[in-house]
Design a protein around this motif. Structure first.
Motif, PDB file in Angstrom:
ATOM      1  N   LYS A   9      -1.350  10.660 -16.595  1.00  0.00           N
ATOM      2  CA  LYS A   9      -0.553  10.225 -15.447  1.00  0.00           C
ATOM      3  C   LYS A   9      -1.092   8.923 -14.864  1.00  0.00           C
ATOM      4  CE  LYS A   9       1.308  14.680 -14.217  1.00  0.00           C
ATOM      5  NZ  LYS A   9       1.332  15.792 -13.314  1.00  0.00           N
ATOM      6  N   THR A  10      -2.414   8.808 -14.816  1.00  0.00           N
ATOM      7  CA  THR A  10      -3.029   7.581 -14.315  1.00  0.00           C
ATOM      8  C   THR A  10      -2.691   6.412 -15.223  1.00  0.00           C
ATOM      9  OG1 THR A  10      -4.840   8.842 -13.335  1.00  0.00           O
ATOM     10  CG2 THR A  10      -5.217   6.495 -13.664  1.00  0.00           C
ATOM     11  N   ALA A  11      -2.766   6.656 -16.527  1.00  0.00           N
ATOM     12  CA  ALA A  11      -2.430   5.597 -17.481  1.00  0.00           C
ATOM     13  C   ALA A  11      -0.982   5.170 -17.319  1.00  0.00           C
ATOM     14  CB  ALA A  11      -2.701   6.059 -18.909  1.00  0.00           C
ATOM     15  N   LEU A 145     -12.293  -0.681  -6.145  1.00  0.00           N
ATOM     16  CA  LEU A 145     -11.317  -0.632  -5.061  1.00  0.00           C
ATOM     17  C   LEU A 145     -11.956  -1.077  -3.747  1.00  0.00           C
ATOM     18  CD1 LEU A 145      -8.367   0.099  -4.774  1.00  0.00           C
ATOM     19  CD2 LEU A 145      -9.044   2.433  -4.239  1.00  0.00           C
ATOM     20  N   GLY A 146     -13.204  -0.684  -3.525  1.00  0.00           N
ATOM     21  CA  GLY A 146     -13.931  -1.122  -2.334  1.00  0.00           C
ATOM     22  C   GLY A 146     -14.091  -2.636  -2.308  1.00  0.00           C
ATOM     23  N   LYS A 147     -14.392  -3.212  -3.478  1.00  0.00           N
ATOM     24  CA  LYS A 147     -14.516  -4.671  -3.587  1.00  0.00           C
ATOM     25  C   LYS A 147     -13.175  -5.334  -3.256  1.00  0.00           C
ATOM     26  CE  LYS A 147     -16.428  -8.126  -6.730  1.00  0.00           C
ATOM     27  NZ  LYS A 147     -17.525  -8.526  -5.853  1.00  0.00           N
ATOM     28  N   LEU A 148     -12.093  -4.762  -3.772  1.00  0.00           N
ATOM     29  CA  LEU A 148     -10.752  -5.279  -3.478  1.00  0.00           C
ATOM     30  C   LEU A 148     -10.497  -5.241  -1.971  1.00  0.00           C
ATOM     31  CD1 LEU A 148      -7.802  -6.121  -4.249  1.00  0.00           C
ATOM     32  CD2 LEU A 148      -7.329  -3.690  -4.477  1.00  0.00           C
ATOM     33  N   ASN A 149     -10.771  -4.094  -1.342  1.00  0.00           N
ATOM     34  CA  ASN A 149     -10.511  -3.942   0.088  1.00  0.00           C
ATOM     35  C   ASN A 149     -11.394  -4.847   0.939  1.00  0.00           C
ATOM     36  OD1 ASN A 149      -8.489  -2.042  -0.339  1.00  0.00           O
ATOM     37  ND2 ASN A 149      -9.929  -0.340  -0.331  1.00  0.00           N
ATOM     38  N   ASN A 150     -12.664  -5.046   0.520  1.00  0.00           N
ATOM     39  CA  ASN A 150     -13.572  -5.907   1.284  1.00  0.00           C
ATOM     40  C   ASN A 150     -13.205  -7.379   1.163  1.00  0.00           C
ATOM     41  OD1 ASN A 150     -15.115  -3.786   2.225  1.00  0.00           O
ATOM     42  ND2 ASN A 150     -16.587  -3.901   0.558  1.00  0.00           N
ATOM     43  N   GLU A 151     -12.881  -7.807  -0.035  1.00  0.00           N
ATOM     44  CA  GLU A 151     -12.618  -9.230  -0.255  1.00  0.00           C
ATOM     45  C   GLU A 151     -11.199  -9.656   0.104  1.00  0.00           C
ATOM     46  OE1 GLU A 151     -14.050 -10.835  -3.920  1.00  0.00           O
ATOM     47  OE2 GLU A 151     -15.854  -9.597  -3.854  1.00  0.00           O
ATOM     48  N   GLU A 164      -3.700   2.053  -2.458  1.00  0.00           N
ATOM     49  CA  GLU A 164      -3.653   3.339  -1.748  1.00  0.00           C
ATOM     50  C   GLU A 164      -3.463   4.491  -2.747  1.00  0.00           C
ATOM     51  OE1 GLU A 164      -0.475   5.491   1.173  1.00  0.00           O
ATOM     52  OE2 GLU A 164      -0.962   3.401   1.629  1.00  0.00           O
ATOM     53  N   ILE A 165      -2.575   4.315  -3.695  1.00  0.00           N
ATOM     54  CA  ILE A 165      -2.339   5.341  -4.722  1.00  0.00           C
ATOM     55  C   ILE A 165      -3.584   5.564  -5.565  1.00  0.00           C
ATOM     56  CG2 ILE A 165      -1.063   5.852  -6.844  1.00  0.00           C
ATOM     57  CD1 ILE A 165       1.353   4.401  -5.504  1.00  0.00           C
ATOM     58  N   TYR A 166      -4.209   4.475  -6.001  1.00  0.00           N
ATOM     59  CA  TYR A 166      -5.425   4.612  -6.814  1.00  0.00           C
ATOM     60  C   TYR A 166      -6.567   5.233  -6.009  1.00  0.00           C
ATOM     61  CZ  TYR A 166      -3.189   1.667 -10.335  1.00  0.00           C
ATOM     62  OH  TYR A 166      -2.346   1.159 -11.286  1.00  0.00           O
ATOM     63  N   GLY A 167      -6.636   4.890  -4.732  1.00  0.00           N
ATOM     64  CA  GLY A 167      -7.662   5.482  -3.876  1.00  0.00           C
ATOM     65  C   GLY A 167      -7.520   6.992  -3.778  1.00  0.00           C
ATOM     66  N   ARG A 168      -6.281   7.447  -3.676  1.00  0.00           N
ATOM     67  CA  ARG A 168      -6.033   8.903  -3.644  1.00  0.00           C
ATOM     68  C   ARG A 168      -6.384   9.532  -4.976  1.00  0.00           C
ATOM     69  NH1 ARG A 168      -1.199   7.732  -0.584  1.00  0.00           N
ATOM     70  NH2 ARG A 168       0.020   7.927  -2.484  1.00  0.00           N
ATOM     71  N   LYS A 169      -5.967   8.898  -6.076  1.00  0.00           N
ATOM     72  CA  LYS A 169      -6.236   9.445  -7.405  1.00  0.00           C
ATOM     73  C   LYS A 169      -7.734   9.516  -7.689  1.00  0.00           C
ATOM     74  CE  LYS A 169      -2.072   8.785 -10.015  1.00  0.00           C
ATOM     75  NZ  LYS A 169      -1.738  10.178 -10.027  1.00  0.00           N
ATOM     76  N   GLY A 170      -8.477   8.520  -7.175  1.00  0.00           N
ATOM     77  CA  GLY A 170      -9.909   8.488  -7.425  1.00  0.00           C
ATOM     78  C   GLY A 170     -10.714   9.268  -6.405  1.00  0.00           C
TER      79      GLY A 170
END
Length: 173
Positions: A9-11, A145-151, A164-170
């Motif tokens: 599903k992630t793929a 994802l943290g790097k994405l959100n920080n930068e 947001e979707i990937y954050g939930r999945k991870g």
């Protein structure tokens, strides 16, 4: 089995996001435009970085990941500047399409590193995240994802939504 199902599903989600990112960046409005562009292209193999990228992006839209990969690699050999970043990003997308997630994560990160302040950088970090999630490496995906959100605290809405979707999945905090 649940892990396998989640990875599939992630793929699939990763592929959908990559496809929609590409469509948004290419400005493709519908399926008629790529078909018309393909029929207008000459049969000869493109040779300039720009032509290779255009052909690679068209192949990516058709889910012809092998051709997209070949064109991206050929473009990388002679591309400079923004063309080089675009070729690296196309390479990453083609690898993800081929389900070569480890290589696609590296390729996405290379695209980010080449131009960390460009408009392509948030998409590249998103690609790293999606590829790592597809590999089942949630910890590293959350770091990306943290790097994405920080930068990029205010990314484009499509990037924010995918993040947001990937954050939930991870299971990222």
């Amino acid at each position: 089995q649940l892990t396998n199902d989640l990875q599939q599903k992630t793929a699939a989600l990763s592929k959908q996001v990559a496809d929609s990112q590409f469509a948004a960046q290419a400005g493709a409005g519908g399926s008629a435009a790529p078909a018309a562009a393909a029929s207008a292209e000459p049969a000869a193999r493109p040779t300039t970085p720009d032509a290779l990228l255009s052909a690679g992006k068209a192949a990516l839209q058709k889910r012809d990941y092998d051709t997209a990969h070949d064109n991206a690699e050929a473009a990388l050999k002679s591309a400079k500047g923004a063309f080089k970043v675009d070729a690296q990003f196309l390479l990453a997308q083609s690898l993800a399409g081929q389900k070569q997630y480890r290589q696609s994560a590296v390729a996405y990160y290379d695209a980010y590193r080449q131009s960390p302040k460009s408009a392509r950088a948030p998409d590249a970090l998103l690609g790293v995240t999606a590829s790592l999630l597809a590999l089942g490496d949630k910890k590293s995906a959350c770091e990306a994802l943290g790097k994405l959100n920080n930068e990029f605290p205010s990314p484009a809405p499509r990037v924010a939504h995918a993040a947001e979707i990937y954050g939930r999945k991870g299971g990222c905090n």
